[in-house]
Design a protein around this motif. Structure first.
Motif, PDB file in Angstrom:
ATOM      1  N   UNK A   1       0.799  -1.231   0.000  1.00  0.00           N
ATOM      2  CA  UNK A   1       0.000   0.000   0.000  1.00  0.00           C
ATOM      3  C   UNK A   1       0.825   1.271   0.000  1.00  0.00           C
ATOM      4  N   UNK A   2       2.128   1.165   0.195  1.00  0.00           N
ATOM      5  CA  UNK A   2       2.986   2.347   0.231  1.00  0.00           C
ATOM      6  C   UNK A   2       3.228   2.851  -1.194  1.00  0.00           C
ATOM      7  N   UNK A   3       3.297   4.158  -1.335  1.00  0.00           N
ATOM      8  CA  UNK A   3       3.579   4.754  -2.644  1.00  0.00           C
ATOM      9  C   UNK A   3       5.025   5.226  -2.746  1.00  0.00           C
ATOM     10  N   UNK A   4       5.806   5.000  -1.690  1.00  0.00           N
ATOM     11  CA  UNK A   4       7.213   5.412  -1.693  1.00  0.00           C
ATOM     12  C   UNK A   4       7.995   4.560  -2.684  1.00  0.00           C
ATOM     13  N   UNK A   5       8.919   5.177  -3.411  1.00  0.00           N
ATOM     14  CA  UNK A   5       9.738   4.393  -4.339  1.00  0.00           C
ATOM     15  C   UNK A   5      10.698   3.494  -3.548  1.00  0.00           C
ATOM     16  N   UNK A   6      10.996   2.321  -4.075  1.00  0.00           N
ATOM     17  CA  UNK A   6      11.924   1.441  -3.353  1.00  0.00           C
ATOM     18  C   UNK A   6      13.345   1.994  -3.386  1.00  0.00           C
ATOM     19  N   UNK A   7      14.076   1.752  -2.307  1.00  0.00           N
ATOM     20  CA  UNK A   7      15.474   2.168  -2.247  1.00  0.00           C
ATOM     21  C   UNK A   7      16.324   1.024  -2.779  1.00  0.00           C
ATOM     22  N   UNK A   8      17.164   1.339  -3.760  1.00  0.00           N
ATOM     23  CA  UNK A   8      17.994   0.318  -4.393  1.00  0.00           C
ATOM     24  C   UNK A   8      19.459   0.692  -4.209  1.00  0.00           C
ATOM     25  N   UNK A   9      20.248  -0.283  -3.773  1.00  0.00           N
ATOM     26  CA  UNK A   9      21.695  -0.078  -3.602  1.00  0.00           C
ATOM     27  C   UNK A   9      22.431  -1.225  -4.273  1.00  0.00           C
ATOM     28  N   UNK A  10      23.646  -0.933  -4.748  1.00  0.00           N
ATOM     29  CA  UNK A  10      24.484  -1.964  -5.351  1.00  0.00           C
ATOM     30  C   UNK A  10      25.820  -2.002  -4.638  1.00  0.00           C
ATOM     31  N   UNK A  11      26.327  -3.201  -4.475  1.00  0.00           N
ATOM     32  CA  UNK A  11      27.646  -3.383  -3.871  1.00  0.00           C
ATOM     33  C   UNK A  11      28.431  -4.374  -4.726  1.00  0.00           C
ATOM     34  N   UNK A  12      29.718  -4.126  -4.842  1.00  0.00           N
ATOM     35  CA  UNK A  12      30.605  -5.111  -5.455  1.00  0.00           C
ATOM     36  C   UNK A  12      30.984  -6.076  -4.343  1.00  0.00           C
ATOM     37  N   UNK A  13      30.613  -7.317  -4.530  1.00  0.00           N
ATOM     38  CA  UNK A  13      30.822  -8.338  -3.505  1.00  0.00           C
ATOM     39  C   UNK A  13      32.156  -9.050  -3.707  1.00  0.00           C
TER      40      UNK A  13
END
Length: 195
Positions: free
Chosen positions: A174-186
């Motif tokens: 139900x949230x309209x907030x955009x998802x937070x996306x992060x990338x890491x070099x593993x």
């Protein structure tokens, strides 16, 4: 043979006679009520009542196979969607990307499950914080990356392999907030390229 059959018939009639008595009905009813009570208590959320009632009911639950955890992801459902990409760089500069296979739409779920378990094993051997990524089992990651590099390069020699982890925070329903996306070099490894 006839004697054995006669004995089974006698036992069956004895069982039927017992079931028809008030005592037999009471015993069967008590067993059904106990099984339902054990199942309900075992499925209850963690509470003072559950902790008090669980010890005496545990032997019954274990004996009849009701000692299963039905809470699946509760009370801690996944809050993040993780995606693993392995980039295999070739000496000519091309980038070959490997992701988890999903299979075909008919029987893909059966073959996909093993890839999902591989992903789970890799991620449980990884500790990610805001500042750093730590491999808890470096040998597992090395073997995985070498296998992917070999699969992607075929008969060619790869120059480098790099694993990217994309983490997407799942927003509440139900949230309209955009998802937070992060990338890491593993993981990042340079291979010796032979001329």
């Amino acid at each position: 043979m006839a004697e054995e059959k006669n004995m089974r018939t006698n036992l069956a009639t004895l069982q039927e006679r017992l079931e028809r008595t008030v005592f037999g009905e009471a015993v069967i009813s008590a067993m059904v009520v106990t099984a339902i009570l054990v199942a309900v208590v075992w499925a209850m959320p963690e509470s003072t009542i559950r902790r008090a009632v669980l010890p005496p009911l545990a032997p019954i639950a274990i004996g009849v196979g009701l000692d299963q955890n039905w809470r699946v992801f509760a009370p801690d459902p996944p809050r993040r969607l993780d995606t693993i990409e392995v980039h295999v760089f070739m000496p000519d500069g091309s980038d070959r990307v490997w992701t988890l296979p999903h299979g075909d739409p008919v029987i893909g779920q059966y073959s996909w499950y093993r890839w999902q378990k591989l992903k789970e094993n890799l991620l449980t051997n990884l500790q990610v914080t805001d500042q750093a990524v730590q491999l808890l089992n470096p040998e597992l990651w090395t073997n995985f990356v070498h296998w992917v590099a070999k699969e992607m390069a075929g008969s060619e020699q790869p120059a480098r392999a790099q694993v990217l982890l994309q983490m997407e925070a799942l927003v509440p329903p139900g949230s309209t907030a955009p998802p937070q996306i992060a990338q890491r070099i593993v993981y990042d490894e340079f291979f010796e390229v032979k001329p």
